[in-house]
Scaffold this motif. Structure first.
Motif, PDB file in Angstrom:
ATOM      1  N   ALA A   1       4.492 -16.361  -4.936  1.00 19.35           N
ATOM      2  CA  ALA A   1       4.017 -17.444  -5.800  1.00 19.35           C
ATOM      3  C   ALA A   1       2.526 -17.697  -5.606  1.00 19.35           C
ATOM      4  O   ALA A   1       1.783 -17.900  -6.570  1.00 19.35           O
ATOM      5  N   ALA A   2       2.073 -17.678  -4.355  1.00 19.78           N
ATOM      6  CA  ALA A   2       0.645 -17.892  -4.072  1.00 19.78           C
ATOM      7  C   ALA A   2      -0.195 -16.764  -4.670  1.00 19.78           C
ATOM      8  O   ALA A   2      -1.258 -17.004  -5.259  1.00 19.78           O
ATOM      9  N   LEU A   3       0.274 -15.537  -4.551  1.00 20.11           N
ATOM     10  CA  LEU A   3      -0.434 -14.394  -5.114  1.00 20.11           C
ATOM     11  C   LEU A   3      -0.520 -14.482  -6.633  1.00 20.11           C
ATOM     12  O   LEU A   3      -1.562 -14.216  -7.229  1.00 20.11           O
ATOM     13  N   SER A   4       0.581 -14.876  -7.261  1.00 15.03           N
ATOM     14  CA  SER A   4       0.621 -14.957  -8.717  1.00 15.03           C
ATOM     15  C   SER A   4      -0.371 -15.975  -9.249  1.00 15.03           C
ATOM     16  O   SER A   4      -0.953 -15.803 -10.325  1.00 15.03           O
ATOM     17  N   GLU A   5      -0.574 -17.041  -8.489  1.00 14.93           N
ATOM     18  CA  GLU A   5      -1.501 -18.085  -8.911  1.00 14.93           C
ATOM     19  C   GLU A   5      -2.952 -17.633  -8.795  1.00 14.93           C
ATOM     20  O   GLU A   5      -3.777 -17.918  -9.669  1.00 14.93           O
ATOM     21  N   VAL A   6      -3.263 -16.918  -7.719  1.00 11.09           N
ATOM     22  CA  VAL A   6      -4.641 -16.498  -7.466  1.00 11.09           C
ATOM     23  C   VAL A   6      -4.988 -15.206  -8.213  1.00 11.09           C
ATOM     24  O   VAL A   6      -6.112 -15.041  -8.687  1.00 11.09           O
ATOM     25  N   ALA A   7      -4.016 -14.285  -8.306  1.00  8.09           N
ATOM     26  CA  ALA A   7      -4.273 -12.967  -8.913  1.00  8.09           C
ATOM     27  C   ALA A   7      -3.132 -12.622  -9.867  1.00  8.09           C
ATOM     28  O   ALA A   7      -2.224 -11.865  -9.515  1.00  8.09           O
ATOM     29  N   PRO A   8      -3.147 -13.169 -11.069  1.00 11.07           N
ATOM     30  CA  PRO A   8      -2.038 -12.956 -12.003  1.00 11.07           C
ATOM     31  C   PRO A   8      -1.819 -11.500 -12.386  1.00 11.07           C
ATOM     32  O   PRO A   8      -0.711 -11.137 -12.829  1.00 11.07           O
ATOM     33  N   HIS A   9      -2.832 -10.647 -12.203  1.00  9.50           N
ATOM     34  CA  HIS A   9      -2.685  -9.230 -12.549  1.00  9.50           C
ATOM     35  C   HIS A   9      -2.327  -8.371 -11.342  1.00  9.50           C
ATOM     36  O   HIS A   9      -2.149  -7.158 -11.469  1.00  9.50           O
ATOM     37  N   GLY A  10      -2.235  -8.993 -10.177  1.00 12.34           N
ATOM     38  CA  GLY A  10      -1.794  -8.271  -8.991  1.00 12.34           C
ATOM     39  C   GLY A  10      -0.291  -8.053  -9.067  1.00 12.34           C
ATOM     40  O   GLY A  10       0.458  -8.951  -9.442  1.00 12.34           O
ATOM     41  N   ARG A  11       0.172  -6.866  -8.709  1.00 12.31           N
ATOM     42  CA  ARG A  11       1.591  -6.529  -8.855  1.00 12.31           C
ATOM     43  C   ARG A  11       2.171  -6.110  -7.505  1.00 12.31           C
ATOM     44  O   ARG A  11       1.680  -5.166  -6.880  1.00 12.31           O
ATOM     45  N   VAL A  12       3.192  -6.851  -7.055  1.00 15.92           N
ATOM     46  CA  VAL A  12       3.864  -6.505  -5.805  1.00 15.92           C
ATOM     47  C   VAL A  12       4.774  -5.305  -6.058  1.00 15.92           C
ATOM     48  O   VAL A  12       5.601  -5.325  -6.980  1.00 15.92           O
ATOM     49  N   VAL A  13       4.615  -4.257  -5.261  1.00 15.47           N
ATOM     50  CA  VAL A  13       5.383  -3.029  -5.455  1.00 15.47           C
ATOM     51  C   VAL A  13       6.098  -2.640  -4.165  1.00 15.47           C
ATOM     52  O   VAL A  13       5.718  -3.061  -3.064  1.00 15.47           O
ATOM     53  N   GLU A  14       7.135  -1.829  -4.307  1.00 11.86           N
ATOM     54  CA  GLU A  14       7.799  -1.251  -3.147  1.00 11.86           C
ATOM     55  C   GLU A  14       6.863  -0.216  -2.522  1.00 11.86           C
ATOM     56  O   GLU A  14       6.201   0.543  -3.241  1.00 11.86           O
ATOM     57  N   PRO A  15       6.776  -0.177  -1.198  1.00 14.82           N
ATOM     58  CA  PRO A  15       5.906   0.830  -0.572  1.00 14.82           C
ATOM     59  C   PRO A  15       6.367   2.243  -0.889  1.00 14.82           C
ATOM     60  O   PRO A  15       7.556   2.550  -0.798  1.00 14.82           O
ATOM     61  N   ARG A  16       5.425   3.087  -1.266  1.00 14.17           N
ATOM     62  CA  ARG A  16       5.753   4.470  -1.596  1.00 14.17           C
ATOM     63  C   ARG A  16       6.003   5.306  -0.343  1.00 14.17           C
ATOM     64  O   ARG A  16       6.874   6.167  -0.317  1.00 14.17           O
ATOM     65  N   HIS A  17       5.223   5.046   0.682  1.00 15.56           N
ATOM     66  CA  HIS A  17       5.343   5.799   1.929  1.00 15.56           C
ATOM     67  C   HIS A  17       5.096   4.838   3.090  1.00 15.56           C
ATOM     68  O   HIS A  17       4.668   3.701   2.898  1.00 15.56           O
ATOM     69  N   ASP A  18       5.317   5.333   4.310  1.00 15.97           N
ATOM     70  CA  ASP A  18       5.020   4.517   5.480  1.00 15.97           C
ATOM     71  C   ASP A  18       3.594   4.778   5.961  1.00 15.97           C
ATOM     72  O   ASP A  18       2.837   5.551   5.358  1.00 15.97           O
ATOM     73  N   ALA A  19       3.224   4.136   7.058  1.00 20.02           N
ATOM     74  CA  ALA A  19       1.844   4.216   7.547  1.00 20.02           C
ATOM     75  C   ALA A  19       1.491   5.605   8.072  1.00 20.02           C
ATOM     76  O   ALA A  19       0.316   6.002   8.016  1.00 20.02           O
TER      77      ALA A  19
END
Length: 309
Positions: free
Chosen positions: A277-295
């Protein structure tokens, strides 16, 4: 060997994950060995662990060090130049690799998560840190200051705040909470009065406090308002951390990907919801995604990207 091969290592405090990927970023081999984090196990043990990790991964793929195009190593604490020099020296003692990239674990996690060096990662495990890179290649981090100065919203922070809620309730300074029975039972204590002896005794520190975080989440799921409020507060602290990176990099009005990692965020409970919710308010075009790979794969991809391959 004619084809490019990239070696990636995620040097953690408890284990080292090592991978080999080909020029198309497909994983060839993977091994897990002991900790190679100098700050966790010391120089001699760290170098021995790196040596063993490299020996095992090359043997698993039937390769030699000369077959490896570039090496990337992500390690907690390696944001400092002196740490990077130390790791490079250890690797030089082990094998004559052609190209070596040493970075911190957050950058490796970012590249692994989004698949490239552009975006934002928030890691909330025992500690907490956010790291991002914008389209201009500028980078920024927030928190990661350790448990004395920061790590707000982390498992350690949640565990400590859980115990503080217990003693506040015991004193009458705060509302009653089911956290008291659950946490005291877990610690094998008859009452809150026994907490002082346990908490201030030797051997009770960051790991033990962090281990209480899943119990706080459990109590929150049962409907306890104090535990729920604590998780929301953790989410707010983590939200402030990741949003500081977004604002600092001028990404608030940009499209980018975000990966949320670590045990605190894995449950996707009130902490996750509050951060998103905090991210959506500050960066509406930011998209939370599943990690593609590990570190570990991220470290290999970083070696490939920064090396120009």
């Amino acid at each position: 060997m004619a084809k490019d091969v990239f070696l990636g290592m995620d040097g953690g405090g408890t284990k080292t994950v090592t991978v080999l990927v080909d020029g198309n970023s497909h994983e060839i081999a993977r091994t897990v060995s002991g900790s190679s984090n100098v700050h966790a196990v010391g120089l001699a043990v760290a170098e021995a662990s790196l040596r063993e990790a490299i020996r095992r991964i090359l043997a698993a793929a039937g390769l030699t060090a000369a077959d490896v195009t570039a090496v990337g190593l992500g390690m907690a604490g390696a944001a400092r130049p002196e740490d990077r020099r130390l790791v490079r020296a250890m690797l030089a003692n082990i094998a004559p690799f052609r190209s070596v990239i040493v970075t911190h674990d957050a950058e490796a996690a970012l590249v692994g998560g989004v698949g490239r060096r552009h975006g934002v990662v928030l890691i909330a495990g025992t500690g907490a840190i956010a790291y991002g890179v914008n389209a201009r290649g500028e980078s920024r981090r927030a928190d990661g200051w350790g448990y004395r100065l920061g790590d707000e919203g982390s498992a350690h922070w949640i565990g400590l705040e859980g115990l503080r809620a217990v003693v506040r309730a015991h004193d009458g300074r705060g509302p009653d909470t089911a956290l008291a029975d659950r946490l005291l039972s877990h610690l094998g204590l008859p009452s809150a009065d026994a907490l002082v002896t346990r908490v201030y005794a030797g051997g009770f520190g960051v790991p033990q406090l962090a281990a209480l975080a899943p119990l706080v989440s459990e109590v929150a799921r049962s409907g306890d308002p104090v535990a729920q409020g604590l998780l929301r507060e953790a989410g707010q602290r983590l939200g402030e951390t990741v949003c500081a990176v977004v604002r600092g990099l001028g990404m608030s009005d940009r499209a980018f990907e975000v990966v949320l990692l670590g045990g605190v965020l894995r449950a996707r409970d009130l902490v996750w919801e509050t951060v998103v919710a905090a991210l959506s308010e500050v960066a509406p075009h930011g998209r939370v995604v599943e990690p593609r790979h590990d570190a570990a794969v991220g470290a290999a991809l970083l070696a490939k990207e920064l090396g120009g391959w």
